[in-house]
Design a protein around this motif. Structure first.
Motif, PDB file in Angstrom:
ATOM      1  N   LYS A   4       0.814  -1.217   0.000  1.00 23.32           N
ATOM      2  CA  LYS A   4       0.000   0.000   0.000  1.00 23.32           C
ATOM      3  C   LYS A   4       0.845   1.263   0.000  1.00 23.32           C
ATOM      4  O   LYS A   4       1.925   1.297   0.595  1.00 23.32           O
ATOM      5  N   ILE A   5       0.306   2.302  -0.627  1.00 28.53           N
ATOM      6  CA  ILE A   5       0.952   3.618  -0.573  1.00 28.53           C
ATOM      7  C   ILE A   5       0.536   4.262   0.742  1.00 28.53           C
ATOM      8  O   ILE A   5      -0.653   4.459   0.997  1.00 28.53           O
ATOM      9  N   ILE A   6       1.516   4.571   1.598  1.00 34.98           N
ATOM     10  CA  ILE A   6       1.190   5.144   2.913  1.00 34.98           C
ATOM     11  C   ILE A   6       1.627   6.613   3.030  1.00 34.98           C
ATOM     12  O   ILE A   6       1.371   7.253   4.039  1.00 34.98           O
ATOM     13  N   GLY A   7       2.281   7.130   1.996  1.00 34.12           N
ATOM     14  CA  GLY A   7       2.669   8.539   2.023  1.00 34.12           C
ATOM     15  C   GLY A   7       3.004   9.019   0.628  1.00 34.12           C
ATOM     16  O   GLY A   7       3.477   8.236  -0.208  1.00 34.12           O
ATOM     17  N   THR A   8       2.714  10.290   0.356  1.00 37.27           N
ATOM     18  CA  THR A   8       3.049  10.872  -0.948  1.00 37.27           C
ATOM     19  C   THR A   8       3.723  12.232  -0.726  1.00 37.27           C
ATOM     20  O   THR A   8       3.535  12.858   0.326  1.00 37.27           O
ATOM     21  N   GLY A   9       4.478  12.671  -1.707  1.00 35.72           N
ATOM     22  CA  GLY A   9       5.088  13.998  -1.635  1.00 35.72           C
ATOM     23  C   GLY A   9       5.448  14.468  -3.023  1.00 35.72           C
ATOM     24  O   GLY A   9       5.567  13.661  -3.942  1.00 35.72           O
ATOM     25  N   GLU A  64       7.649  12.285   5.666  1.00 35.58           N
ATOM     26  CA  GLU A  64       7.010  13.001   6.780  1.00 35.58           C
ATOM     27  C   GLU A  64       5.535  12.574   6.893  1.00 35.58           C
ATOM     28  O   GLU A  64       5.053  12.270   7.980  1.00 35.58           O
ATOM     29  N   MET A  65       4.839  12.506   5.765  1.00 40.91           N
ATOM     30  CA  MET A  65       3.426  12.116   5.796  1.00 40.91           C
ATOM     31  C   MET A  65       3.259  10.709   6.375  1.00 40.91           C
ATOM     32  O   MET A  65       2.336  10.436   7.147  1.00 40.91           O
ATOM     33  N   SER A  66       4.171   9.799   5.995  1.00 39.98           N
ATOM     34  CA  SER A  66       4.017   8.403   6.418  1.00 39.98           C
ATOM     35  C   SER A  66       4.811   8.090   7.694  1.00 39.98           C
ATOM     36  O   SER A  66       4.866   6.938   8.120  1.00 39.98           O
ATOM     37  N   LYS A  67       5.407   9.145   8.269  1.00 41.45           N
ATOM     38  CA  LYS A  67       6.229   8.978   9.490  1.00 41.45           C
ATOM     39  C   LYS A  67       7.284   7.872   9.306  1.00 41.45           C
ATOM     40  O   LYS A  67       7.456   7.000  10.152  1.00 41.45           O
ATOM     41  N   THR A  68       7.945   7.918   8.160  1.00 41.77           N
ATOM     42  CA  THR A  68       8.984   6.926   7.852  1.00 41.77           C
ATOM     43  C   THR A  68      10.368   7.502   8.159  1.00 41.77           C
ATOM     44  O   THR A  68      10.693   8.611   7.712  1.00 41.77           O
ATOM     45  N   LYS A  69      11.160   6.757   8.895  1.00 38.57           N
ATOM     46  CA  LYS A  69      12.540   7.200   9.172  1.00 38.57           C
ATOM     47  C   LYS A  69      13.457   6.656   8.071  1.00 38.57           C
ATOM     48  O   LYS A  69      13.191   5.571   7.532  1.00 38.57           O
ATOM     49  N   PRO A  70      14.540   7.376   7.754  1.00 37.86           N
ATOM     50  CA  PRO A  70      15.403   6.946   6.640  1.00 37.86           C
ATOM     51  C   PRO A  70      15.870   5.492   6.757  1.00 37.86           C
ATOM     52  O   PRO A  70      15.883   4.766   5.765  1.00 37.86           O
ATOM     53  N   ALA A 164       6.898  11.592  -5.108  1.00 37.18           N
ATOM     54  CA  ALA A 164       7.391  10.430  -4.351  1.00 37.18           C
ATOM     55  C   ALA A 164       6.245   9.697  -3.683  1.00 37.18           C
ATOM     56  O   ALA A 164       5.225  10.317  -3.324  1.00 37.18           O
ATOM     57  N   VAL A 165       6.397   8.390  -3.539  1.00 38.16           N
ATOM     58  CA  VAL A 165       5.467   7.605  -2.708  1.00 38.16           C
ATOM     59  C   VAL A 165       6.278   6.674  -1.810  1.00 38.16           C
ATOM     60  O   VAL A 165       7.367   6.231  -2.172  1.00 38.16           O
ATOM     61  N   ILE A 166       5.727   6.412  -0.630  1.00 36.46           N
ATOM     62  CA  ILE A 166       6.273   5.381   0.250  1.00 36.46           C
ATOM     63  C   ILE A 166       5.299   4.207   0.214  1.00 36.46           C
ATOM     64  O   ILE A 166       4.084   4.395   0.395  1.00 36.46           O
ATOM     65  N   ASP A 297      -0.015  13.076  -5.656  1.00 36.74           N
ATOM     66  CA  ASP A 297       0.243  13.791  -4.396  1.00 36.74           C
ATOM     67  C   ASP A 297      -0.720  14.967  -4.229  1.00 36.74           C
ATOM     68  O   ASP A 297      -1.218  15.221  -3.123  1.00 36.74           O
ATOM     69  N   GLU A 298      -1.023  15.663  -5.327  1.00 31.34           N
ATOM     70  CA  GLU A 298      -1.963  16.794  -5.227  1.00 31.34           C
ATOM     71  C   GLU A 298      -3.346  16.311  -4.796  1.00 31.34           C
ATOM     72  O   GLU A 298      -4.009  16.937  -3.972  1.00 31.34           O
ATOM     73  N   ILE A 299      -3.765  15.178  -5.348  1.00 30.10           N
ATOM     74  CA  ILE A 299      -5.078  14.621  -4.999  1.00 30.10           C
ATOM     75  C   ILE A 299      -5.110  14.260  -3.513  1.00 30.10           C
ATOM     76  O   ILE A 299      -6.064  14.559  -2.799  1.00 30.10           O
ATOM     77  N   VAL A 300      -4.042  13.624  -3.050  1.00 30.72           N
ATOM     78  CA  VAL A 300      -3.974  13.186  -1.643  1.00 30.72           C
ATOM     79  C   VAL A 300      -3.977  14.398  -0.717  1.00 30.72           C
ATOM     80  O   VAL A 300      -4.730  14.470   0.255  1.00 30.72           O
TER      81      VAL A 300
END
Ligand code: ACO
Length: 329
Positions: A4-9, A64-70, A164-166, A297-300
């Motif tokens: 699943k896509i959990i973050g976009t930017g 940042e949206m998906s709270k993912t650390k590097p 970008a997507v996570i 990303d704009e839609i989200v």
């Protein structure tokens, strides 16, 4: 299980180049560009801003949206035809900037279809390999550096930007959706239609190639136009059929933003209402591998998407390559 896509930017450069600016550079008019392409303006990266810099900004927003650390990223894939250098890959350069030291990294080159190809490649890798739990996909282009600013046939069309997507592997039984079906296609018989003639192993850079302006992108627009409409519509029908989803159930069709007339023709062929077809080509022009993911990303970020919605992506580009992905949000 679903991927699943959990973050976009996304990120677009500050500098806006309008059709009126282009009127001062080549023999063209705002009226011609708007009626033939739907484009009013595009963004242009600064001299010091490489693809990896734009990718970094888009990636940071998605993380940042998906709270993912590097260090949680297992995989980084960058879709681009304008990599920072021939080698190393932009994905590795980005990895260094993000300090995402646990990730395997590579670039994927499928021109404007690159983001769609990457989604399916990453989906397959994450499904088959338990090591890949979180992935970052970027679509990024600095097309302004391969645009011939003296050629009115092409310079009015392109722009710079990144999206970008996570992705995350979800195993819970309440986790509906993910990437439901993908169609990836290409036809190398048409590889002369869109090309950068020099700078590769078949025609290495020389004073002669620079003089002949062979490091810029050239395109046979009309031929590309016809193929693009037919193939994108067929690819969409293919994934809908395989996933047993009717076009009436689609919340958003996000086509590659190359030309408003192409976008509308694809929408008409699929018989999807105009208000469900996402359009931002007027603001950014054709950003190749970045276009679909910037739109997503704009839609989200504007809240125009809900859990369970079906999203249909389609694109077409040099190669020629084309494809479609059906997503459930
Ligand atoms: N301003 C004014 N006149 C122009 C311009 C311009 N910027 N560009 C072309 N013209 C002229 C042409 O010279 C031609 O003049 P002529 O009839 O005297 O020869 C006339 O306008 C018509 O040109 P066409 O090529 O027929 O115009 P068309 O309506 O086909 O539009 C366009 C051209 C916009 C390029 C269109 O064909 C198109 O969008 N094609 C698809 C592009 C695409 O989807 N690319 C995707 C992949 S890109 C990638 O992979 C990186």
């Amino acid at each position: 299980m679903g991927i699943k896509i959990i973050g976009t930017g996304s990120y677009v450069p500050e500098k806006v180049l309008t059709n009126h600016d282009l009127e001062k550079m080549v023999d063209t008019s705002d009226e011609w560009i708007r009626t033939r392409t739907g484009i009013s303006e595009r963004r242009i990266a600064s001299e010091t801003e490489a693809s990896s810099d734009m990718a970094f900004k888009a990636a940071s927003r998605a993380m940042e949206m998906s709270k993912t650390k590097p260090d949680e990223l297992d995989l980084i894939v960058v879709a681009t035809i304008t990599s920072d250098r021939i080698t190393p890959s932009t994905a590795c350069i980005l990895q260094g900037k993000l300090k995402a030291h646990n990730a395997a990294c590579f670039d994927l080159q499928a021109a404007c279809t690159g983001f769609l190809y990457s989604l399916e490649v990453v989906n397959a890798l994450m499904t088959s390999n338990p090591k890949f739990k979180k992935a970052l996909i970027i679509g990024v282009e600095k097309l302004s550096v391969i645009t011939d600013w003296k050629d009115r046939n092409t310079c009015v069309l392109f722009g710079d930007g990144a999206g970008a997507v996570i992705l995350e592997k979800r195993v819970g039984k309440h986790d509906i959706g993910g990437i439901l079906a993908s169609k990836l296609a290409s036809n190398g018989d048409f590889c002369e239609l869109i090309k950068v003639p020099a700078g590769g192993s078949s025609n290495p850079t020389s004073a002669e190639t620079v003089k002949k302006r062979q490091h810029y992108l050239s395109m046979e627009g009309q031929e590309v136009f016809k193929l693009a409409v037919n193939e994108m519509a067929k690819a969409c029908q293919d994934v809908l059929l395989r996933a047993k989803v009717d076009i009436s159930e689609i919340r958003w069709l996000i086509p590659h933003q190359a030309n408003l007339r192409i976008i509308k023709a694809v929408g008409n062929k699929l018989e999807i209402p105009e208000e469900k077809v996402y359009i931002n080509v007027h603001r950014y022009g054709n950003t190749s591998a970045a276009s679909v993911v910037i739109a997503l990303d704009e839609i989200v970020r504007t809240g125009k998407i809900n859990r369970g919605d079906y999203i249909l992506l389609t694109a077409f580009g040099a190669g020629i390559t084309w494809g479609a992905n059906l997503l459930r949000w």
